[in-house]
Design a protein around this motif. Structure first.
Motif, PDB file in Angstrom:
ATOM      1  N   LEU A  43       0.853  -1.184   0.000  1.00 35.52           N
ATOM      2  CA  LEU A  43       0.000   0.000   0.000  1.00 35.52           C
ATOM      3  C   LEU A  43       0.889   1.235   0.000  1.00 35.52           C
ATOM      4  N   ASP A  44       0.663   2.124  -0.953  1.00 32.14           N
ATOM      5  CA  ASP A  44       1.372   3.400  -0.998  1.00 32.14           C
ATOM      6  C   ASP A  44       0.421   4.469  -0.481  1.00 32.14           C
ATOM      7  N   ILE A  45       0.793   5.107   0.622  1.00 31.46           N
ATOM      8  CA  ILE A  45      -0.080   6.095   1.242  1.00 31.46           C
ATOM      9  C   ILE A  45       0.655   7.422   1.370  1.00 31.46           C
ATOM     10  N   VAL A  46       0.034   8.482   0.859  1.00 30.18           N
ATOM     11  CA  VAL A  46       0.583   9.825   0.990  1.00 30.18           C
ATOM     12  C   VAL A  46      -0.188  10.533   2.099  1.00 30.18           C
ATOM     13  N   VAL A  47       0.558  11.046   3.080  1.00 31.78           N
ATOM     14  CA  VAL A  47      -0.052  11.706   4.243  1.00 31.78           C
ATOM     15  C   VAL A  47       0.324  13.182   4.233  1.00 31.78           C
ATOM     16  N   PHE A  48      -0.640  14.035   4.539  1.00 33.33           N
ATOM     17  CA  PHE A  48      -0.399  15.472   4.662  1.00 33.33           C
ATOM     18  C   PHE A  48      -0.652  15.895   6.110  1.00 33.33           C
ATOM     19  N   ASP A  49       0.408  16.378   6.742  1.00 31.00           N
ATOM     20  CA  ASP A  49       0.321  16.783   8.144  1.00 31.00           C
ATOM     21  C   ASP A  49       1.083  18.094   8.322  1.00 31.00           C
ATOM     22  N   LYS A  50       0.380  19.156   8.597  1.00 32.45           N
ATOM     23  CA  LYS A  50       0.995  20.484   8.691  1.00 32.45           C
ATOM     24  C   LYS A  50       1.962  20.609   9.859  1.00 32.45           C
ATOM     25  N   LEU A  51       1.915  19.669  10.801  1.00 29.99           N
ATOM     26  CA  LEU A  51       2.741  19.785  12.004  1.00 29.99           C
ATOM     27  C   LEU A  51       4.136  19.175  11.850  1.00 29.99           C
ATOM     28  N   ILE A  52       4.363  18.376  10.811  1.00 26.81           N
ATOM     29  CA  ILE A  52       5.700  17.765  10.676  1.00 26.81           C
ATOM     30  C   ILE A  52       6.675  18.805  10.147  1.00 26.81           C
ATOM     31  N   ALA A  53       7.932  18.705  10.579  1.00 29.49           N
ATOM     32  CA  ALA A  53       8.938  19.703  10.205  1.00 29.49           C
ATOM     33  C   ALA A  53       9.418  19.515   8.772  1.00 29.49           C
ATOM     34  N   SER A  54       9.568  18.276   8.324  1.00 34.38           N
ATOM     35  CA  SER A  54      10.056  18.008   6.974  1.00 34.38           C
ATOM     36  C   SER A  54       9.506  16.671   6.484  1.00 34.38           C
ATOM     37  N   VAL A  71       5.151  11.054   3.912  1.00 37.04           N
ATOM     38  CA  VAL A  71       4.555  12.078   4.772  1.00 37.04           C
ATOM     39  C   VAL A  71       5.058  13.467   4.389  1.00 37.04           C
ATOM     40  N   HIS A  72       4.115  14.396   4.196  1.00 34.85           N
ATOM     41  CA  HIS A  72       4.443  15.758   3.778  1.00 34.85           C
ATOM     42  C   HIS A  72       3.682  16.784   4.593  1.00 34.85           C
ATOM     43  N   ASN A  73       4.258  17.985   4.683  1.00 32.21           N
ATOM     44  CA  ASN A  73       3.499  19.123   5.196  1.00 32.21           C
ATOM     45  C   ASN A  73       3.002  19.921   3.986  1.00 32.21           C
ATOM     46  N   TRP A  74       2.401  21.094   4.250  1.00 33.41           N
ATOM     47  CA  TRP A  74       1.782  21.841   3.151  1.00 33.41           C
ATOM     48  C   TRP A  74       2.794  22.528   2.243  1.00 33.41           C
ATOM     49  N   GLU A  75       4.070  22.521   2.602  1.00 27.20           N
ATOM     50  CA  GLU A  75       5.109  23.091   1.752  1.00 27.20           C
ATOM     51  C   GLU A  75       5.964  22.025   1.084  1.00 27.20           C
ATOM     52  N   SER A  76       6.258  20.957   1.810  1.00 27.11           N
ATOM     53  CA  SER A  76       7.210  19.967   1.289  1.00 27.11           C
ATOM     54  C   SER A  76       6.693  19.268   0.034  1.00 27.11           C
ATOM     55  N   TYR A  77       5.384  19.051  -0.050  1.00 30.65           N
ATOM     56  CA  TYR A  77       4.880  18.351  -1.235  1.00 30.65           C
ATOM     57  C   TYR A  77       5.135  19.174  -2.498  1.00 30.65           C
ATOM     58  N   LYS A  78       5.076  20.528  -2.379  1.00 30.20           N
ATOM     59  CA  LYS A  78       5.335  21.390  -3.526  1.00 30.20           C
ATOM     60  C   LYS A  78       6.775  21.249  -3.999  1.00 30.20           C
ATOM     61  N   GLN A  79       7.694  21.132  -3.042  1.00 32.01           N
ATOM     62  CA  GLN A  79       9.105  20.958  -3.388  1.00 32.01           C
ATOM     63  C   GLN A  79       9.323  19.629  -4.113  1.00 32.01           C
ATOM     64  N   TYR A  80       8.639  18.589  -3.657  1.00 28.35           N
ATOM     65  CA  TYR A  80       8.762  17.282  -4.302  1.00 28.35           C
ATOM     66  C   TYR A  80       8.101  17.286  -5.674  1.00 28.35           C
ATOM     67  N   PHE A  81       6.962  17.952  -5.801  1.00 31.51           N
ATOM     68  CA  PHE A  81       6.331  18.091  -7.113  1.00 31.51           C
ATOM     69  C   PHE A  81       7.319  18.700  -8.107  1.00 31.51           C
ATOM     70  N   GLU A  82       7.981  19.782  -7.690  1.00 30.39           N
ATOM     71  CA  GLU A  82       8.901  20.474  -8.585  1.00 30.39           C
ATOM     72  C   GLU A  82      10.143  19.629  -8.865  1.00 30.39           C
ATOM     73  N   SER A  83      10.656  18.963  -7.851  1.00 33.72           N
ATOM     74  CA  SER A  83      11.814  18.094  -8.047  1.00 33.72           C
ATOM     75  C   SER A  83      11.486  16.961  -9.013  1.00 33.72           C
ATOM     76  N   ASP A  84      10.323  16.352  -8.840  1.00 39.85           N
ATOM     77  CA  ASP A  84       9.896  15.276  -9.734  1.00 39.85           C
ATOM     78  C   ASP A  84       9.718  15.776 -11.164  1.00 39.85           C
ATOM     79  N   ARG A  85       9.178  16.989 -11.303  1.00 43.58           N
ATOM     80  CA  ARG A  85       8.987  17.560 -12.631  1.00 43.58           C
ATOM     81  C   ARG A  85      10.336  17.767 -13.321  1.00 43.58           C
ATOM     82  N   LYS A  86      11.303  18.286 -12.579  1.00 44.58           N
ATOM     83  CA  LYS A  86      12.617  18.570 -13.160  1.00 44.58           C
ATOM     84  C   LYS A  86      13.344  17.300 -13.583  1.00 44.58           C
ATOM     85  N   ARG A  87      13.186  16.229 -12.824  1.00 49.71           N
ATOM     86  CA  ARG A  87      13.875  14.984 -13.191  1.00 49.71           C
ATOM     87  C   ARG A  87      13.046  14.130 -14.151  1.00 49.71           C
ATOM     88  N   ALA A  88      11.849  14.623 -14.489  1.00 48.31           N
ATOM     89  CA  ALA A  88      10.959  13.972 -15.463  1.00 48.31           C
ATOM     90  C   ALA A  88      10.418  12.636 -14.973  1.00 48.31           C
TER      91      ALA A  88
END
Length: 237
Positions: A43-54, A71-88
């Protein structure tokens, strides 16, 4: 499900309630939601929790399943989205877009639309210089493959060619790439006929040792871009 393994969505919801009861959102992704699950699927589960530091990733066993949690907060997922986009390789956007919402405070539909936009836009176009560099390294591997007399070494050169050529075909057509099983899936999504030719060509080599079909395939892929490249290539000059 066999034994005490719960249904995927039920297991995922119980997992979230047990391990991340205070999270603001969660999504179940992967093969179980695509209808492609096997006996070894997790099972692949993506969690969003604003309280985690990173952001972090963790692997667990629970409710009869192997579980990979991202596990992501409301900022880290954006960084991963962009990193994934750049590496295709849009791993996280794909999980978020395809996934089934398990828990939501009202933000996940927006995040899903962000992921969809990235997937539909595709990766950045390769520059002429990047194409030139990739042509050279494919040519280098192809020459090694042609001249190799050691079967053990030859197999691994073929593996390198498979990765380089699949990447070249996909990226020169502004398609997402992948690794491992995702190479074939990405090729099929782009061009199923070519994907079949690609797999058949390498399968023939691994079974029979006949190099010629691979050589022809690689040269055909390079031909629209000027063919193999060696003479005159320089890097960092």
């Amino acid at each position: 499900m066999k034994g005490n393994k719960k249904q995927p969505v039920d297991a995922a919801k119980q997992f979230i309630n047990k391990h991340y009861p205070n999270c603001q959102g969660a999504i179940l992704a992967g093969s179980v939601v695509r209808g492609e699950a096997t006996d070894t699927s997790d099972l692949d589960i993506v969690v969003f929790d604003k309280l985690i530091a990173s952001a972090y990733r963790e692997s667990l066993q629970d409710f009869g399943w192997a579980i990979e949690v991202f596990v992501h907060n409301w900022e880290s997922y954006k960084q991963y989205f962009e990193s994934d986009r750049k590496r295709a390789r849009p791993s996280l956007p794909k999980m978020v877009f395809e996934g089934v919402i398990l828990k939501d405070n009202g933000s996940l539909e927006f995040i899903k639309k962000e992921a969809e936009s990235i997937l539909q836009s595709g990766p950045d176009k390769w520059s002429d210089e990047t194409i030139r560099i990739k042509r050279y390294f494919i040519t280098d591997a192809l020459d090694d493959f042609k001249g190799c007399l050691n079967r053990a070494e030859e197999i691994f050169i073929a593996n390198t060619l498979a990765e380089l050529v699949s990447e070249f075909v996909l990226r020169t057509n502004q398609q997402w790439i992948g690794t491992s099983k995702w190479i074939v899936r990405a090729l099929k999504q782009y061009d199923e006929v070519f994907a079949i030719q690609f797999v058949t060509t390498f399968d023939c080599y691994y079974r029979t040792g006949d190099k010629e079909p691979i050589i022809q395939l690689v040269e055909e892929v390079l031909q629209p871009f000027g063919g193999p490249l060696f003479h005159g290539f320089s890097l960092g000059k």
